[in-house]
Design a protein around this motif. Structure first.
Motif, PDB file in Angstrom:
ATOM      1  N   ALA A  89     -10.456  -9.393 -35.240  1.00  0.00           N
ATOM      2  CA  ALA A  89     -11.840  -9.892 -35.235  1.00  0.00           C
ATOM      3  C   ALA A  89     -12.178 -10.435 -36.611  1.00  0.00           C
ATOM      4  CB  ALA A  89     -12.814  -8.785 -34.857  1.00  0.00           C
ATOM      5  N   VAL A  90     -13.040 -11.455 -36.609  1.00  0.00           N
ATOM      6  CA  VAL A  90     -13.395 -12.160 -37.835  1.00  0.00           C
ATOM      7  C   VAL A  90     -14.916 -12.247 -37.961  1.00  0.00           C
ATOM      8  CG1 VAL A  90     -13.204 -14.357 -39.074  1.00  0.00           C
ATOM      9  CG2 VAL A  90     -11.305 -13.577 -37.623  1.00  0.00           C
ATOM     10  N   ASP A  91     -15.430 -11.845 -39.119  1.00  0.00           N
ATOM     11  CA  ASP A  91     -16.833 -12.068 -39.472  1.00  0.00           C
ATOM     12  C   ASP A  91     -16.819 -13.077 -40.609  1.00  0.00           C
ATOM     13  OD1 ASP A  91     -19.622 -11.841 -39.652  1.00  0.00           O
ATOM     14  OD2 ASP A  91     -19.451 -10.288 -41.188  1.00  0.00           O
ATOM     15  N   TYR A  92     -17.025 -14.351 -40.262  1.00  0.00           N
ATOM     16  CA  TYR A  92     -16.915 -15.453 -41.211  1.00  0.00           C
ATOM     17  C   TYR A  92     -18.208 -15.642 -41.980  1.00  0.00           C
ATOM     18  CZ  TYR A  92     -16.324 -20.318 -42.782  1.00  0.00           C
ATOM     19  OH  TYR A  92     -16.237 -21.468 -43.516  1.00  0.00           O
ATOM     20  N   GLY A  93     -18.084 -15.723 -43.305  1.00  0.00           N
ATOM     21  CA  GLY A  93     -19.253 -15.944 -44.142  1.00  0.00           C
ATOM     22  C   GLY A  93     -18.976 -16.957 -45.231  1.00  0.00           C
ATOM     23  N   ASP A  94     -20.026 -17.433 -45.872  1.00  0.00           N
ATOM     24  CA  ASP A  94     -19.871 -18.418 -46.944  1.00  0.00           C
ATOM     25  C   ASP A  94     -19.128 -17.848 -48.142  1.00  0.00           C
ATOM     26  OD1 ASP A  94     -21.141 -20.576 -45.676  1.00  0.00           O
ATOM     27  OD2 ASP A  94     -23.117 -19.868 -46.296  1.00  0.00           O
ATOM     28  N   SER A  95     -19.388 -16.598 -48.490  1.00  0.00           N
ATOM     29  CA  SER A  95     -18.777 -15.991 -49.669  1.00  0.00           C
ATOM     30  C   SER A  95     -17.585 -15.103 -49.334  1.00  0.00           C
ATOM     31  CB  SER A  95     -19.796 -15.140 -50.426  1.00  0.00           C
ATOM     32  OG  SER A  95     -20.862 -15.944 -50.862  1.00  0.00           O
ATOM     33  N   ARG A  96     -17.705 -14.352 -48.250  1.00  0.00           N
ATOM     34  CA  ARG A  96     -16.655 -13.412 -47.858  1.00  0.00           C
ATOM     35  C   ARG A  96     -16.462 -13.466 -46.362  1.00  0.00           C
ATOM     36  NH1 ARG A  96     -19.697 -11.443 -51.453  1.00  0.00           N
ATOM     37  NH2 ARG A  96     -21.143 -10.548 -49.976  1.00  0.00           N
ATOM     38  N   THR A  97     -15.240 -13.190 -45.957  1.00  0.00           N
ATOM     39  CA  THR A  97     -14.912 -13.115 -44.537  1.00  0.00           C
ATOM     40  C   THR A  97     -14.264 -11.769 -44.280  1.00  0.00           C
ATOM     41  OG1 THR A  97     -14.642 -15.506 -44.355  1.00  0.00           O
ATOM     42  CG2 THR A  97     -13.559 -14.158 -42.674  1.00  0.00           C
ATOM     43  N   GLY A  98     -14.825 -11.029 -43.346  1.00  0.00           N
ATOM     44  CA  GLY A  98     -14.298  -9.719 -43.014  1.00  0.00           C
ATOM     45  C   GLY A  98     -13.399  -9.777 -41.795  1.00  0.00           C
ATOM     46  N   ALA A 120      -9.009 -20.038 -42.964  1.00  0.00           N
ATOM     47  CA  ALA A 120      -8.248 -20.114 -41.713  1.00  0.00           C
ATOM     48  C   ALA A 120      -6.805 -19.671 -41.935  1.00  0.00           C
ATOM     49  CB  ALA A 120      -8.295 -21.532 -41.148  1.00  0.00           C
ATOM     50  N   ALA A 121      -6.205 -20.105 -43.030  1.00  0.00           N
ATOM     51  CA  ALA A 121      -4.821 -19.716 -43.325  1.00  0.00           C
ATOM     52  C   ALA A 121      -4.709 -18.207 -43.522  1.00  0.00           C
ATOM     53  CB  ALA A 121      -4.327 -20.467 -44.563  1.00  0.00           C
ATOM     54  N   LYS A 122      -5.674 -17.605 -44.220  1.00  0.00           N
ATOM     55  CA  LYS A 122      -5.658 -16.147 -44.432  1.00  0.00           C
ATOM     56  C   LYS A 122      -5.848 -15.389 -43.113  1.00  0.00           C
ATOM     57  CE  LYS A 122      -5.670 -15.764 -49.061  1.00  0.00           C
ATOM     58  NZ  LYS A 122      -4.827 -14.919 -49.874  1.00  0.00           N
ATOM     59  N   ILE A 123      -6.690 -15.916 -42.246  1.00  0.00           N
ATOM     60  CA  ILE A 123      -6.892 -15.290 -40.935  1.00  0.00           C
ATOM     61  C   ILE A 123      -5.590 -15.333 -40.138  1.00  0.00           C
ATOM     62  CG2 ILE A 123      -8.064 -15.512 -38.702  1.00  0.00           C
ATOM     63  CD1 ILE A 123     -10.522 -16.567 -40.338  1.00  0.00           C
ATOM     64  N   CYS A 124      -4.929 -16.471 -40.149  1.00  0.00           N
ATOM     65  CA  CYS A 124      -3.663 -16.617 -39.427  1.00  0.00           C
ATOM     66  C   CYS A 124      -2.598 -15.676 -39.995  1.00  0.00           C
ATOM     67  CB  CYS A 124      -3.178 -18.060 -39.482  1.00  0.00           C
ATOM     68  SG  CYS A 124      -4.233 -19.208 -38.570  1.00  0.00           S
ATOM     69  N   GLU A 125      -2.577 -15.541 -41.306  1.00  0.00           N
ATOM     70  CA  GLU A 125      -1.641 -14.618 -41.966  1.00  0.00           C
ATOM     71  C   GLU A 125      -1.915 -13.179 -41.528  1.00  0.00           C
ATOM     72  OE1 GLU A 125      -1.312 -13.098 -46.500  1.00  0.00           O
ATOM     73  OE2 GLU A 125      -1.193 -15.287 -46.250  1.00  0.00           O
ATOM     74  N   ALA A 126      -3.193 -12.801 -41.495  1.00  0.00           N
ATOM     75  CA  ALA A 126      -3.558 -11.445 -41.064  1.00  0.00           C
ATOM     76  C   ALA A 126      -3.206 -11.226 -39.598  1.00  0.00           C
ATOM     77  CB  ALA A 126      -5.049 -11.198 -41.289  1.00  0.00           C
ATOM     78  N   ALA A 127      -3.397 -12.241 -38.775  1.00  0.00           N
ATOM     79  CA  ALA A 127      -3.049 -12.128 -37.353  1.00  0.00           C
ATOM     80  C   ALA A 127      -1.556 -11.887 -37.192  1.00  0.00           C
ATOM     81  CB  ALA A 127      -3.473 -13.384 -36.599  1.00  0.00           C
ATOM     82  N   GLU A 128      -0.772 -12.610 -37.950  1.00  0.00           N
ATOM     83  CA  GLU A 128       0.688 -12.442 -37.866  1.00  0.00           C
ATOM     84  C   GLU A 128       1.119 -11.077 -38.392  1.00  0.00           C
ATOM     85  OE1 GLU A 128       4.738 -14.557 -39.546  1.00  0.00           O
ATOM     86  OE2 GLU A 128       2.922 -15.767 -39.374  1.00  0.00           O
ATOM     87  N   THR A 129       0.594 -10.690 -39.547  1.00  0.00           N
ATOM     88  CA  THR A 129       0.935  -9.400 -40.154  1.00  0.00           C
ATOM     89  C   THR A 129       0.594  -8.232 -39.229  1.00  0.00           C
ATOM     90  OG1 THR A 129       0.573 -10.281 -42.374  1.00  0.00           O
ATOM     91  CG2 THR A 129       0.471  -7.888 -42.137  1.00  0.00           C
ATOM     92  N   ILE A 146     -11.502 -11.413 -47.212  1.00  0.00           N
ATOM     93  CA  ILE A 146     -11.121 -12.736 -47.688  1.00  0.00           C
ATOM     94  C   ILE A 146     -12.267 -13.260 -48.539  1.00  0.00           C
ATOM     95  CG2 ILE A 146     -10.580 -15.102 -46.991  1.00  0.00           C
ATOM     96  CD1 ILE A 146      -9.520 -13.886 -44.331  1.00  0.00           C
ATOM     97  N   GLU A 147     -11.967 -13.689 -49.753  1.00  0.00           N
ATOM     98  CA  GLU A 147     -13.020 -14.186 -50.643  1.00  0.00           C
ATOM     99  C   GLU A 147     -12.860 -15.667 -50.955  1.00  0.00           C
ATOM    100  OE1 GLU A 147     -14.401 -11.714 -53.726  1.00  0.00           O
ATOM    101  OE2 GLU A 147     -14.268  -9.912 -52.499  1.00  0.00           O
TER     102      GLU A 147
END
Length: 143
Positions: free
Chosen positions: A5-14, A41-50, A32-33
């Motif tokens: 799950a992703v909580d996308y924000g301007d400064s941070r993404t949880g 998006a790349a960090k989210i994809c990395e977390a999904a794979e990990t 993600i900062e």
């Protein structure tokens, strides 16, 4: 199935991830900062794979009357990037009140200041995921 799950924000993404049984939602750290949508998006994809996620749920920030504004459009755009890069199915999920719920959880646990800032969005992502998992449990087979 493991779900991210992703909580996308301007400064941070949880981010938060479920267990295979879809019973538990665990906040992921660090948050993600990055500010660039492509980098997020790349960090989210990395977390999904990990985390071996098979589905990604992205919070959709609707207005209290249910309409969508600029933030929702940004989240939908992010979802497009993530879907293209990850190849995983994406579900948009109404995230109204999740940050307020997460702040309440952290207050109850005595988490304030810098510690709160460091995990608020990840806890918000876990609230989004818990809500989605509850819906899934009560609507088997629905997308």
């Amino acid at each position: 199935m493991k779900i991210l799950a992703v909580d996308y924000g301007d400064s941070r993404t949880g981010l938060a991830v479920s267990d295979m049984s879809e019973m538990l939602a665990t906040p992921l750290r660090p948050q993600i900062e990055e500010k660039s949508m492509a980098k997020v998006a790349a960090k989210i994809c990395e977390a999904a794979e990990t985390n071996h996620a098979q589905l990604i749920v992205i919070g959709l920030p609707r207005n209290m009357d249910g309409t969508e504004g600029a933030r929702a459009q940004k989240s939908r755009k992010l979802a497009g990037y993530v879907e293209k890069q990850s190849g995983l199915p994406i579900r948009m999920w109404d995230e109204r009140q999740t940050t307020i719920t997460a702040a309440g959880i952290l207050s109850e646990n005595g988490t304030f200041g810098k510690k709160r800032k460091a995990i608020l969005d990840a806890v918000s992502a876990s609230v989004i995921l818990e809500n989605y998992l509850a819906w899934r449990k009560n609507h088997p087979g629905e997308v």
